[in-house]
Motif scaffolding. Structure first.
Motif, PDB file in Angstrom:
ATOM      1  N   ASP A 154       0.861  -1.197   0.000  1.00  0.00           N
ATOM      2  CA  ASP A 154       0.000   0.000   0.000  1.00  0.00           C
ATOM      3  C   ASP A 154       0.892   1.240   0.000  1.00  0.00           C
ATOM      4  O   ASP A 154       1.052   1.907   1.025  1.00  0.00           O
ATOM      5  N   PRO A 155       1.466   1.560  -1.133  1.00  0.00           N
ATOM      6  CA  PRO A 155       2.432   2.685  -1.162  1.00  0.00           C
ATOM      7  C   PRO A 155       1.814   4.043  -0.834  1.00  0.00           C
ATOM      8  O   PRO A 155       2.532   4.963  -0.429  1.00  0.00           O
ATOM      9  N   ASP A 156       0.514   4.174  -0.963  1.00  0.00           N
ATOM     10  CA  ASP A 156      -0.130   5.471  -0.690  1.00  0.00           C
ATOM     11  C   ASP A 156      -0.614   5.596   0.753  1.00  0.00           C
ATOM     12  O   ASP A 156      -1.267   6.591   1.098  1.00  0.00           O
ATOM     13  N   ASN A 157      -0.335   4.614   1.566  1.00  0.00           N
ATOM     14  CA  ASN A 157      -0.723   4.651   2.983  1.00  0.00           C
ATOM     15  C   ASN A 157      -2.232   4.893   3.182  1.00  0.00           C
ATOM     16  O   ASN A 157      -2.646   5.635   4.071  1.00  0.00           O
ATOM     17  N   ARG A 158      -3.033   4.245   2.363  1.00  0.00           N
ATOM     18  CA  ARG A 158      -4.479   4.467   2.442  1.00  0.00           C
ATOM     19  C   ARG A 158      -5.194   3.435   3.323  1.00  0.00           C
ATOM     20  O   ARG A 158      -6.341   3.644   3.697  1.00  0.00           O
ATOM     21  N   LYS A 159      -4.537   2.365   3.634  1.00  0.00           N
ATOM     22  CA  LYS A 159      -5.223   1.283   4.333  1.00  0.00           C
ATOM     23  C   LYS A 159      -5.112   1.444   5.849  1.00  0.00           C
ATOM     24  O   LYS A 159      -4.034   1.717   6.385  1.00  0.00           O
ATOM     25  N   THR A 160      -6.264   1.233   6.498  1.00  0.00           N
ATOM     26  CA  THR A 160      -6.290   1.200   7.961  1.00  0.00           C
ATOM     27  C   THR A 160      -5.996  -0.224   8.411  1.00  0.00           C
ATOM     28  O   THR A 160      -6.525  -1.197   7.845  1.00  0.00           O
ATOM     29  N   LEU A 161      -5.162  -0.352   9.426  1.00  0.00           N
ATOM     30  CA  LEU A 161      -4.798  -1.676   9.927  1.00  0.00           C
ATOM     31  C   LEU A 161      -5.737  -2.079  11.060  1.00  0.00           C
ATOM     32  O   LEU A 161      -5.760  -1.425  12.106  1.00  0.00           O
ATOM     33  N   ARG A 162      -6.525  -3.111  10.837  1.00  0.00           N
ATOM     34  CA  ARG A 162      -7.308  -3.699  11.924  1.00  0.00           C
ATOM     35  C   ARG A 162      -6.439  -4.771  12.552  1.00  0.00           C
ATOM     36  O   ARG A 162      -6.277  -5.859  12.004  1.00  0.00           O
ATOM     37  N   ALA A 163      -5.911  -4.484  13.705  1.00  0.00           N
ATOM     38  CA  ALA A 163      -4.895  -5.340  14.308  1.00  0.00           C
ATOM     39  C   ALA A 163      -5.511  -6.209  15.394  1.00  0.00           C
ATOM     40  O   ALA A 163      -6.060  -5.712  16.375  1.00  0.00           O
ATOM     41  N   LEU A 164      -5.413  -7.532  15.204  1.00  0.00           N
ATOM     42  CA  LEU A 164      -5.814  -8.478  16.237  1.00  0.00           C
ATOM     43  C   LEU A 164      -4.616  -8.619  17.178  1.00  0.00           C
ATOM     44  O   LEU A 164      -3.544  -9.090  16.766  1.00  0.00           O
ATOM     45  N   VAL A 165      -4.813  -8.203  18.406  1.00  0.00           N
ATOM     46  CA  VAL A 165      -3.683  -8.104  19.338  1.00  0.00           C
ATOM     47  C   VAL A 165      -3.876  -9.114  20.467  1.00  0.00           C
ATOM     48  O   VAL A 165      -4.679  -8.894  21.384  1.00  0.00           O
ATOM     49  N   PRO A 166      -3.189 -10.244  20.440  1.00  0.00           N
ATOM     50  CA  PRO A 166      -3.273 -11.192  21.550  1.00  0.00           C
ATOM     51  C   PRO A 166      -2.624 -10.612  22.808  1.00  0.00           C
ATOM     52  O   PRO A 166      -1.720  -9.772  22.732  1.00  0.00           O
ATOM     53  N   ARG A 167      -3.093 -11.084  23.951  1.00  0.00           N
ATOM     54  CA  ARG A 167      -2.509 -10.630  25.214  1.00  0.00           C
ATOM     55  C   ARG A 167      -1.037 -11.031  25.274  1.00  0.00           C
ATOM     56  O   ARG A 167      -0.665 -12.135  24.871  1.00  0.00           O
ATOM     57  N   GLY A 168      -0.217 -10.133  25.769  1.00  0.00           N
ATOM     58  CA  GLY A 168       1.206 -10.418  25.899  1.00  0.00           C
ATOM     59  C   GLY A 168       2.030  -9.967  24.711  1.00  0.00           C
ATOM     60  O   GLY A 168       3.264  -9.958  24.765  1.00  0.00           O
ATOM     61  N   GLU A 169       1.369  -9.607  23.589  1.00  0.00           N
ATOM     62  CA  GLU A 169       2.118  -9.134  22.425  1.00  0.00           C
ATOM     63  C   GLU A 169       2.444  -7.643  22.611  1.00  0.00           C
ATOM     64  O   GLU A 169       1.583  -6.842  23.002  1.00  0.00           O
ATOM     65  N   ASP A 170       3.678  -7.253  22.317  1.00  0.00           N
ATOM     66  CA  ASP A 170       4.110  -5.873  22.532  1.00  0.00           C
ATOM     67  C   ASP A 170       4.437  -5.168  21.218  1.00  0.00           C
ATOM     68  O   ASP A 170       5.288  -4.283  21.166  1.00  0.00           O
ATOM     69  N   LEU A 171       3.760  -5.576  20.144  1.00  0.00           N
ATOM     70  CA  LEU A 171       4.021  -4.962  18.849  1.00  0.00           C
ATOM     71  C   LEU A 171       3.554  -3.510  18.858  1.00  0.00           C
ATOM     72  O   LEU A 171       2.397  -3.206  19.157  1.00  0.00           O
ATOM     73  N   ASP A 172       4.449  -2.590  18.531  1.00  0.00           N
ATOM     74  CA  ASP A 172       4.135  -1.158  18.503  1.00  0.00           C
ATOM     75  C   ASP A 172       3.856  -0.755  17.062  1.00  0.00           C
ATOM     76  O   ASP A 172       4.756  -0.733  16.214  1.00  0.00           O
ATOM     77  N   LEU A 173       2.590  -0.452  16.770  1.00  0.00           N
ATOM     78  CA  LEU A 173       2.207  -0.095  15.400  1.00  0.00           C
ATOM     79  C   LEU A 173       2.181   1.406  15.170  1.00  0.00           C
ATOM     80  O   LEU A 173       1.963   1.856  14.043  1.00  0.00           O
ATOM     81  N   SER A 174       2.404   2.174  16.210  1.00  0.00           N
ATOM     82  CA  SER A 174       2.330   3.640  16.071  1.00  0.00           C
ATOM     83  C   SER A 174       3.424   4.184  15.168  1.00  0.00           C
ATOM     84  O   SER A 174       3.250   5.219  14.518  1.00  0.00           O
ATOM     85  N   ALA A 175       4.542   3.472  15.103  1.00  0.00           N
ATOM     86  CA  ALA A 175       5.672   3.968  14.305  1.00  0.00           C
ATOM     87  C   ALA A 175       5.443   3.782  12.808  1.00  0.00           C
ATOM     88  O   ALA A 175       6.236   4.281  11.996  1.00  0.00           O
ATOM     89  N   LEU A 176       4.361   3.060  12.424  1.00  0.00           N
ATOM     90  CA  LEU A 176       4.122   2.793  11.010  1.00  0.00           C
ATOM     91  C   LEU A 176       3.570   4.009  10.278  1.00  0.00           C
ATOM     92  O   LEU A 176       3.607   4.069   9.055  1.00  0.00           O
ATOM     93  N   GLY A 177       3.039   4.959  11.035  1.00  0.00           N
ATOM     94  CA  GLY A 177       2.460   6.131  10.403  1.00  0.00           C
ATOM     95  C   GLY A 177       1.171   5.836   9.662  1.00  0.00           C
ATOM     96  O   GLY A 177       0.854   6.523   8.681  1.00  0.00           O
ATOM     97  N   ARG A 178       0.445   4.850  10.129  1.00  0.00           N
ATOM     98  CA  ARG A 178      -0.815   4.456   9.502  1.00  0.00           C
ATOM     99  C   ARG A 178      -1.911   4.427  10.564  1.00  0.00           C
ATOM    100  O   ARG A 178      -1.631   4.163  11.749  1.00  0.00           O
ATOM    101  N   PRO A 179      -3.178   4.620  10.160  1.00  0.00           N
ATOM    102  CA  PRO A 179      -4.255   4.477  11.137  1.00  0.00           C
ATOM    103  C   PRO A 179      -4.386   3.014  11.553  1.00  0.00           C
ATOM    104  O   PRO A 179      -4.274   2.109  10.727  1.00  0.00           O
ATOM    105  N   VAL A 180      -4.613   2.829  12.850  1.00  0.00           N
ATOM    106  CA  VAL A 180      -4.689   1.477  13.404  1.00  0.00           C
ATOM    107  C   VAL A 180      -5.960   1.345  14.221  1.00  0.00           C
ATOM    108  O   VAL A 180      -6.293   2.227  15.023  1.00  0.00           O
ATOM    109  N   GLU A 181      -6.681   0.215  14.034  1.00  0.00           N
ATOM    110  CA  GLU A 181      -7.848  -0.134  14.865  1.00  0.00           C
ATOM    111  C   GLU A 181      -7.512  -1.417  15.614  1.00  0.00           C
ATOM    112  O   GLU A 181      -7.618  -2.512  15.062  1.00  0.00           O
TER     113      GLU A 181
END
Length: 373
Positions: A154-181
């Motif tokens: 998605d080179p235009d950064n148009r897609k929103t990430l719907r992130a399934l986040v299991p407990r205990g996962e520490d993935l930081d998606l804020s640095a991607l510069g994309r909207p995250v749900e």
């Protein structure tokens, strides 16, 4: 949404509990290429047959070394999964060596929710991240490569990430510069896959030669000749039995016709035969004054056979009394009487006594008495 209790155990322990259960296996998307083809085909079998040739120019490997599976189409667009035959056989061998066979092999990324318009579905699973980009697309990558892979997809950064986040996962998606749900509430990545997989949005790799039907065909093939011979023997036996039954039926019908003819010779006034045995019993009772008539029947039979042996004699009257059968006959000449006497003398079916024989213009009137020998 259903909740699943997910346990983690060594493979051997898991497979011990799998016998007799429906066995669905998620396989790594990294080993599977997901794509789609546009075909006007209405039938899945035809689409599956056409898929290798439609994708041949896009694949580096020889299509004979690859296995193809398809999903449910949207309009004329058919989702396709491509995997090396060697790889799928390695997966199946893990189970066949233990006497098991999976009911379905599903690329893990396709168990994620089908993304809505303007969205991707994402799942963090330890050091790797699964991303489903469409009904027929997705990828898996390492955490550190996620930003680059998303940029390619998605080179235009148009897609929103719907992130399934299991407990205990520490993935930081804020640095991607994309909207995250973020979607929380999952105890593990496996639970997230189990809760979100939908039959209409997955591709089961067990198709074509790896389908359950083909397995049965492979088991059946060595027995086809024996089964054909057995079926032939059964059909031949049935035909012979049918022919034998038909012949017996014809013989019984002929015997019934003969008995009816003999009865009507003895009782010419009986023109309508409904139940021969019942009508004969009624005649015997009438002639015997209501008795059983068991002694009479052999003599009636003898008289009927005598009439067949001496054509030209007609029965006019018949009476049974005092253990004897009295019959009134008519004929064209006295020669018939001589022939009748000769027949009874030779056959010894009964004792014949001629009580009277009168010749006239209308022929001969004969009265005889038959008694048992």
């Amino acid at each position: 949404m259903a909740s699943f209790a997910v346990n983690v155990a060594p493979l051997e322990t898991v497979l011990l509990q799998a016998a007799g259960q429906r066995l669905v296996v998620f396989v790594p998307c990294a080993d599977v290429r997901l794509t789609a083809i546009t075909l006007p085909a209405r039938q899945a079998a035809k689409a599956l047959q056409a898929a290798p040739f439609a994708l041949e120019d896009q694949l580096a490997d020889d299509i004979d070394t690859l296995h193809f599976a398809i999903g449910k189409p949207v309009a004329d667009r058919w989702p396709v999964a491509v995997v090396a035959r060697e790889r799928i056989e390695q997966w199946l061998a893990i189970f066949s060596e233990r006497g098991l066979r999976p009911d379905a092999l599903i690329p893990d990324v396709l168990a994620l929710p089908v993304p809505a318009e303007g969205h991707y579905s994402l799942l963090s699973d330890g050091e790797q991240v699964l991303v489903r980009t469409a009904l027929d697309g997705g990828f898996v990558c390492q955490r550190e490569d996620l930003s680059l892979c998303l940029q390619i997809a998605d080179p235009d950064n148009r897609k929103t990430l719907r992130a399934l986040v299991p407990r205990g996962e520490d993935l930081d998606l804020s640095a991607l510069g994309r909207p995250v749900e973020p979607l929380h509430g999952f105890g593990s990545a496996m639970e997230a896959l189990l809760q979100n997989q939908r039959a209409g949005s997955v591709i089961d790799l067990l198709q074509g030669e790896y389908s359950q039907r083909q397995d049965w065909m492979r088991l059946w093939r060595p027995w086809r000749v024996a089964a054909a011979l057995l079926l032939g023997a059964v059909l031949l036996g049935a035909a012979l039995n049918g022919l034998s039954a038909w012949k017996v039926g014809q013989e019984l019908q002929a015997l019934e016709t003969q008995n009816i003819a003999r009865y009507q010779q003895v009782f010419p006034q009986e023109t309508r035969i409904v139940n021969l045995a019942s009508q004969l019993d009624q005649q015997a009772k009438r002639l015997n004054g209501g008795g059983g008539g068991q002694a009479m029947l052999p003599m009636v039979d003898a008289l009927a056979r005598a009439q067949q042996a001496v054509p030209g004699l007609s029965l006019q009257t018949l009476q049974y009394r005092d253990g004897a059968l009295f019959a009134g006959l008519t004929g064209s000449s006295l020669d018939l009487l001589e022939k009748l006497k000769a027949w009874f003398a030779e056959s010894r079916a009964a004792a014949l006594e001629v009580q009277s024989a009168n010749a006239g213009a209308d022929g001969v009137q004969i009265r005889i008495r038959l008694t048992p020998l």
